[in-house]
Design an enzyme around this catalytic site. Sequence first.
Site, PDB file in Angstrom:
ATOM      1  N   HIS A 464       0.859  -1.210   0.037  1.00 16.07           N
ATOM      2  CA  HIS A 464      -0.027   0.158  -0.204  1.00 16.07           C
ATOM      3  C   HIS A 464       0.730   1.161   0.043  1.00 16.07           C
ATOM      4  CE1 HIS A 464      -3.768   2.251   1.239  1.00 16.07           C
ATOM      5  NE2 HIS A 464      -2.737   3.367   1.696  1.00 16.07           N
ATOM      6  N   GLU A 465       1.666   1.345   1.064  1.00 17.78           N
ATOM      7  CA  GLU A 465       2.627   2.714   1.036  1.00 17.78           C
ATOM      8  C   GLU A 465       3.535   2.589  -0.207  1.00 17.78           C
ATOM      9  OE1 GLU A 465       1.836   4.876   3.033  1.00 17.78           O
ATOM     10  OE2 GLU A 465       0.555   3.639   4.476  1.00 17.78           O
ATOM     11  N   HIS A 471       3.556   6.499  -7.137  1.00 17.40           N
ATOM     12  CA  HIS A 471       2.727   7.726  -7.580  1.00 17.40           C
ATOM     13  C   HIS A 471       3.667   9.087  -7.424  1.00 17.40           C
ATOM     14  CE1 HIS A 471      -1.446   9.575  -7.543  1.00 17.40           C
ATOM     15  NE2 HIS A 471      -0.973   9.968  -8.563  1.00 17.40           N
TER      16      HIS A 471
END
Length: 677
Positions: A464-465, A471
């Site tokens: 997730h991180e 991004h």
Amino acid sequence: MNPLLRFDTLPLFDQIHPEHVPEAIDALLEQAEGALATVTADSFPAEWTAVARVLDVATEKLGMAWGAVNHLNSVADSTELRAAYNAALPRVTEFWTRLGADERLYAKYKAMDVGQLNTEQRQAHKNAMRNFVLGGADLSGTARTRFAEIQEKQAALSQKFSENTLDATDAFAYYASEAEVDGIPEDVKHTAQAAAQADGKPGYFKLSLKMPCYLPVMQFAKSSALREIMYRAYVTRSSDQAAPESRKFDNSALIRDILALRQEEAQLLGYDNFAQVSLVPKMAQSPEAVTTFLRDLAARAKPFAEKDLADLRAFARDHLGISDPQPWDLPFISEKLKEARYAFSEQEVKQYFTAPKVLAGLFKIVETLFDVAIHPDQAPVWNPGVHFYRIERAGQLIGQFYLDPSARTGKRGGAWMDDVRGRWQRPDTGALQTPVAHLVCNFADGVDGRPALLTHDDVTTLFHEFGHGLHHMLTQVSEHDVSGISGVEWDAVELPSQFMENFCWEWSVLQHMTSHVETGAPLPRELFDKMLAARNFQSGLQTLRQIEFSLFDMLLHSAHDPAQDFMPLLAAVRKEVAVVSSPAWSRTPHTFSHIFAGGYAAGYYSYKWAEVLSADAYAAFEETAAADGTPSVETGARYRQSILEAGGSRPAMESFKAFRGREPNLDALLRHQGMSA
């Protein structure tokens, strides 16, 4: 030279000390003030690059130095650093508030010829004009003065909220006997026993409220009495219901004050409530649109949650002899039911997820899908357990990141990504600055020289991180205000992070990231199939829990009078959406750092909102995967170009439609979570 004033290198984290903070912040504020005076002079051209060359360069230095101090405050807290941070915080907040509302700068931006700007600059200019209004630039006189006071007070209150939460968590210790810890995993017991020994209590086990200890105690401790002690301590942290010696960390008054200031800020800006202000730069159009979305999802999830709870109660009664399960019993019952139903335990799975192997597997899927190479790199760090890496494509540096995986005293709980610097075609030198990120988790350390073992949930958190990090780091936008996650609508910012979680459930990916801690054997396919069967175990309950937090947050900022007690609102929300009742003394809002100290005020719904986007985006990979489940490299390239590389240079919906060819729908999310009709 003061390490906070060095900008020719990465932050010198190993050299930064609390005494460096005042001097550096003084100097950088003075430089930023001078830059602001220069660009707002009548004779200075109203031209984007000219302003950026002077003002943005100065404010970026301030932002990087303060970012380093803020980061250390989160991961290496000390009395001295906290004092230095809090002494500087009001002045830094005052400057940013004044900058965002400066009438002369606002006028300069208004005077810019937007037709002369490129696409990225136009989006950044549009955001800047919106932010000037939200920053109080249209206010004057006493309203302007009061607005600035509100920002400064909010910053101080949020920081104190965060400190109280950390201190209340760190202050708790329970020294359990051998009998009390029966059932707890051996690695957790070993760590707890060593901690008790260090405190001069041999033969005992020191239990804490940090996740690597608290969660396995709640899941595996056979003693309901011990689970109750831990649960009560956890859900009453920083509240009036905490143990007497911990009530000095009570956040009740801070919450009331923060809510009152937010409401006052909204009214100064001409809005009815703070939720309306919060949603201006987001995808969601109104608080009503958000509450409708949440209530619709709750209605779909509730039948599944009710069945989840009925299954738990029946299993507890028939197999565990627990006729009236209490909230502190539910994690234990859940784990036992999962073991019985799917014939495996989290502890069995954990033995296969050694941290080095997981990291190698994560890097492999990222390298394959996004056409990059990840290598170890060198940079000063704040703790020996921190690692630094570089990302390259065809030998060219794209980005770098720090990875701080382990829980420790003085480190804020949870997991997060933060930026060190953004990608930017620098207007002062013309050089292309590459992005750098922080990836922070709170996993348990290895025991007896063995590598750290991660639960599958830990693995999902890491992915997730890393999604947030990708991004930020894979962006190809060169205007720093809209590169990476900058300028991305807050309710879309979780799309890439939640998207990456899906790979933790793909056999073609997991094969490369498991190795039994003792034998080195990979995760057996049979065990993976059991995990997959259990993937949506209690997804109804989990969905309602997230909706409970999200709806409480949105109503708190749109339909609640800050002068009134906020606990009745939480009770009403729970009555509406929850199926599990909470004790009257539970005080979860008092450590709800996301909305009181973390930027998610009237925005916690973003997790569920973005889940719709991420599930639908991942469906594109499901539709194009090879027969053996291997993800399509071509789809990876389209996702990278449409979503990751575009950053905040265009509205998130445009990026999504560029990838999927249409707007998102809810079907994929409901299917992924086993709740489709």
